[in-house]
Design an enzyme around this catalytic site. Sequence first.
Site, PDB file in Angstrom:
ATOM      1  N   LYS A 194       0.732  -1.253  -0.077  1.00 18.56           N
ATOM      2  CA  LYS A 194      -0.232   0.083   0.012  1.00 18.56           C
ATOM      3  C   LYS A 194       0.864   1.189  -0.109  1.00 18.56           C
ATOM      4  O   LYS A 194       0.594   2.336  -0.754  1.00 18.56           O
ATOM      5  CB  LYS A 194      -0.797  -0.216   1.187  1.00 18.56           C
ATOM      6  CG  LYS A 194      -1.872   1.415   1.508  1.00 18.56           C
ATOM      7  CD  LYS A 194      -2.817   0.959   2.150  1.00 18.56           C
ATOM      8  CE  LYS A 194      -2.547  -0.002   3.508  1.00 18.56           C
ATOM      9  NZ  LYS A 194      -1.652   0.944   4.591  1.00 18.56           N
TER      10      LYS A 194
ATOM     11  N   THR B 258       3.987   1.609  -0.806  1.00 16.18           N
ATOM     12  CA  THR B 258       4.569   1.461  -2.325  1.00 16.18           C
ATOM     13  C   THR B 258       3.930   1.959  -3.266  1.00 16.18           C
ATOM     14  O   THR B 258       4.404   2.696  -4.238  1.00 16.18           O
ATOM     15  CB  THR B 258       5.186   0.130  -2.550  1.00 16.18           C
ATOM     16  OG1 THR B 258       5.980  -0.565  -1.182  1.00 16.18           O
ATOM     17  CG2 THR B 258       6.005   0.057  -3.838  1.00 16.18           C
TER      18      THR B 258
ATOM     19  N   ARG C 285       2.419   8.326   6.925  1.00 15.22           N
ATOM     20  CA  ARG C 285       2.560   8.427   8.184  1.00 15.22           C
ATOM     21  C   ARG C 285       4.013   8.149   8.414  1.00 15.22           C
ATOM     22  O   ARG C 285       4.840   7.486   7.665  1.00 15.22           O
ATOM     23  CB  ARG C 285       1.668   7.259   8.998  1.00 15.22           C
ATOM     24  CG  ARG C 285       0.165   7.517   8.824  1.00 15.22           C
ATOM     25  CD  ARG C 285      -0.512   6.251   9.390  1.00 15.22           C
ATOM     26  NE  ARG C 285      -0.393   5.191   8.481  1.00 15.22           N
ATOM     27  CZ  ARG C 285      -0.256   3.808   8.727  1.00 15.22           C
ATOM     28  NH1 ARG C 285      -0.747   3.551   9.981  1.00 15.22           N
ATOM     29  NH2 ARG C 285      -0.206   3.033   7.811  1.00 15.22           N
TER      30      ARG C 285
ATOM     31  N   LYS D  98       7.073  -6.378  10.406  1.00 16.78           N
ATOM     32  CA  LYS D  98       6.644  -5.872   9.303  1.00 16.78           C
ATOM     33  C   LYS D  98       7.864  -5.102   8.842  1.00 16.78           C
ATOM     34  O   LYS D  98       7.811  -4.960   7.606  1.00 16.78           O
ATOM     35  CB  LYS D  98       5.617  -4.616   9.667  1.00 16.78           C
ATOM     36  CG  LYS D  98       4.788  -4.013   8.706  1.00 16.78           C
ATOM     37  CD  LYS D  98       3.669  -3.178   9.260  1.00 16.78           C
ATOM     38  CE  LYS D  98       2.969  -2.612   7.758  1.00 16.78           C
ATOM     39  NZ  LYS D  98       4.032  -1.193   7.354  1.00 16.78           N
TER      40      LYS D  98
ATOM     41  N   ALA E  73      -3.729   1.652  12.506  1.00 18.88           N
ATOM     42  CA  ALA E  73      -5.017   1.681  12.162  1.00 18.88           C
ATOM     43  C   ALA E  73      -5.883   0.511  13.141  1.00 18.88           C
ATOM     44  O   ALA E  73      -7.124   0.534  12.840  1.00 18.88           O
ATOM     45  CB  ALA E  73      -5.329   1.370  10.734  1.00 18.88           C
TER      46      ALA E  73
ATOM     47  N   PHE F 183      -3.585  -0.590   7.210  1.00 19.36           N
ATOM     48  CA  PHE F 183      -4.122  -1.512   7.030  1.00 19.36           C
ATOM     49  C   PHE F 183      -5.465  -1.806   6.184  1.00 19.36           C
ATOM     50  O   PHE F 183      -5.133  -0.858   5.128  1.00 19.36           O
ATOM     51  CB  PHE F 183      -4.588  -2.449   8.300  1.00 19.36           C
ATOM     52  CG  PHE F 183      -3.436  -2.418   9.239  1.00 19.36           C
ATOM     53  CD1 PHE F 183      -2.425  -3.390   8.965  1.00 19.36           C
ATOM     54  CD2 PHE F 183      -3.289  -1.995  10.623  1.00 19.36           C
ATOM     55  CE1 PHE F 183      -1.462  -3.811   9.854  1.00 19.36           C
ATOM     56  CE2 PHE F 183      -2.431  -2.488  11.359  1.00 19.36           C
ATOM     57  CZ  PHE F 183      -1.428  -2.962  11.109  1.00 19.36           C
TER      58      PHE F 183
ATOM     59  N   PHE G   8       3.077  -9.128  -9.228  1.00 18.42           N
ATOM     60  CA  PHE G   8       4.275  -9.864  -9.158  1.00 18.42           C
ATOM     61  C   PHE G   8       4.508 -10.729 -10.196  1.00 18.42           C
ATOM     62  O   PHE G   8       3.694 -11.195 -11.188  1.00 18.42           O
ATOM     63  CB  PHE G   8       4.139 -10.925  -7.762  1.00 18.42           C
ATOM     64  CG  PHE G   8       3.964 -10.207  -6.567  1.00 18.42           C
ATOM     65  CD1 PHE G   8       5.200 -10.509  -5.643  1.00 18.42           C
ATOM     66  CD2 PHE G   8       2.999  -9.242  -6.100  1.00 18.42           C
ATOM     67  CE1 PHE G   8       5.138  -9.821  -4.348  1.00 18.42           C
ATOM     68  CE2 PHE G   8       3.144  -8.671  -4.802  1.00 18.42           C
ATOM     69  CZ  PHE G   8       4.371  -9.015  -4.035  1.00 18.42           C
TER      70      PHE G   8
ATOM     71  N   TRP H 284       7.000  -1.064  -7.894  1.00 18.62           N
ATOM     72  CA  TRP H 284       8.051  -1.474  -7.035  1.00 18.62           C
ATOM     73  C   TRP H 284       9.313  -1.453  -7.890  1.00 18.62           C
ATOM     74  O   TRP H 284      10.464  -1.141  -7.575  1.00 18.62           O
ATOM     75  CB  TRP H 284       7.723  -2.799  -6.461  1.00 18.62           C
ATOM     76  CG  TRP H 284       8.688  -3.128  -5.351  1.00 18.62           C
ATOM     77  CD1 TRP H 284       8.689  -3.189  -4.078  1.00 18.62           C
ATOM     78  CD2 TRP H 284       9.980  -4.039  -5.685  1.00 18.62           C
ATOM     79  NE1 TRP H 284       9.943  -3.732  -3.429  1.00 18.62           N
ATOM     80  CE2 TRP H 284      10.643  -4.243  -4.393  1.00 18.62           C
ATOM     81  CE3 TRP H 284      10.442  -4.531  -7.108  1.00 18.62           C
ATOM     82  CZ2 TRP H 284      11.935  -5.028  -4.420  1.00 18.62           C
ATOM     83  CZ3 TRP H 284      11.687  -5.310  -6.905  1.00 18.62           C
ATOM     84  CH2 TRP H 284      12.376  -5.453  -5.606  1.00 18.62           C
TER      85      TRP H 284
END
Length: 558
Positions: free
Chosen positions: A73, A75, A96, A107, A275, A303, A384, A412
């Site tokens: 998210k 990214t 954030r 994470k 969140a 999230f 991907f 990415w």
Amino acid sequence: MEYKTDIEIAQASRMEHISKIAEKCGIDEKYVEQYGNYKAKIDLKLLSDSAGRPNGKLVLVTAITPTPAGEGKTTTTVGLGDALRKIGKKSVIALREPSLGPVFGVKGGAAGGGYAQVVPMEDINLHFTGDFHAIGAANNLLAAMLDNHIYQGNALGIDPATITWRRCVDMNDRQLRFVVDGLGGRVNGRPREDGYDITVASEIMAVFCLSNDLMDLKRRLASIIVAYTYDGKPVTAGDLKAAGAMTALLKDALKPNLVQTLEHTPAFVHGGPFANIAHGCNSIVATKLALKLGDYCVTEAGFGADLGAEKFLDIKCRMAGLKPDAVVIVATVRALKMHGGLDKKELGQEDLEALKRGLPNLLQHVENITQVYHLPAVVAVNRFPTDTESELKLVEDECRKLGVNVALSEVWGKGGEGGIALAQEVVRLCGEPNDFTFSYELNGSIRDKLNAIARRIYHADGVELTAAARKQARQLTELGFGNMPICMAKTQYSFSDDPKLLGAPKGFNITVRNLKVSAGAGFIVALTGEVMTMPGLPKVPAAEKIDVDEAGVISGLF
């Protein structure tokens, strides 16, 4: 040389001086307070001085229910900001700040990934400009003044058994969830049960992110309820005469932090509530500043859309008077197959049946955004290499049945270039009018609002309140807090309060075990399931892989 990790890509980048980034979004140097060459705080006076400027378009990036397969998210948010610049739009990103807990836990950091990152990545993921330390200091000053007031005679008549204010530290440390302090005799305080929250779960963090300016911050801090008297009356930080000193600690932290992406797009990184246990959005002042400085403000909420987006829309937008122009819902084929029951080791092979089983999770998030909030949306599939054409077509076909387009995102690996199709769709959506609607009205009862979120957003049968929660709902209503919005504290891994229920479960209730007012933030926190305000480290923490060489170069951070 081919760079394979996020930190290698970030360290190889050539950053522009922060003064050039400020100039790029029209910030006069008189508002810029430099923290070295690549970070700066922006004087809040710029926000008031820019009041006459029109706002840009507000784009919210959210995601499906997270899985260990990852969604990307942040990214996508960064890559979309870069892509908008590539098609000639003046974009500014608002994110954030990462918490040290996840950075050293499971994470990792929260600065994006691959060629869609904000930099300097190491600084942002570690101490940055010290905002979190200031928030922790303000939280713990209030705790110290509360216990000291009781020790010095307790003129306010505080009942120590009703203290709700906990100390905090920005680290995952399960050992601190429940402690007994004040031991060692009278001179060392009054013995009592206590505990720590992670800094991002502190009400100070929520207040910090929901304040419109310095005086609003001080007013909100003064309203924080820390305990109750023996006759049941709330005791606030204002009663303890703590608000002024707390505001002094936070005065500089409240100024938004300006950094840049790898492609030199301006980005504000400011505030960082989780969140699942808080409202999960960056600061209002950073978002409003980005809206004044760019044609498009691209921001994210934590999230899945049932948590971060719900709170962004029902809490932040309501308090700040914001209206989103478009929503991006990030998904991956891999994560959807996990929602369909596959193990993480099985995700590399085509499996249309597992994807079909997992797709309802994405479709429910899409339906919530478009049918409950009445906002235009696009699904960004973070592609991907193992995704097959048949899998991608299945996702696209199912989303189109709901009237929503799909854009492949390859930011990415390609940076902004890989997000051009997504940027074009976002621009199209922002040109359409929308009838933004909240998921509930404030004038209902606490139970009514809980039921609205549970039924309309989680698609549950309703809520069940424990005996303690029912009593708390009555007390909060009697104290005049019944018209506040609700901040649900719920597992991020499911629409339900059971993290094992993947996909889009049906036939369940949400159990609310505790209701607590965050009077400074302006909402009621509803604790569900087993969600905790102090996480723990995993068996193998990410911290074990982080190191520094003799030249001061950090490795292992991701």
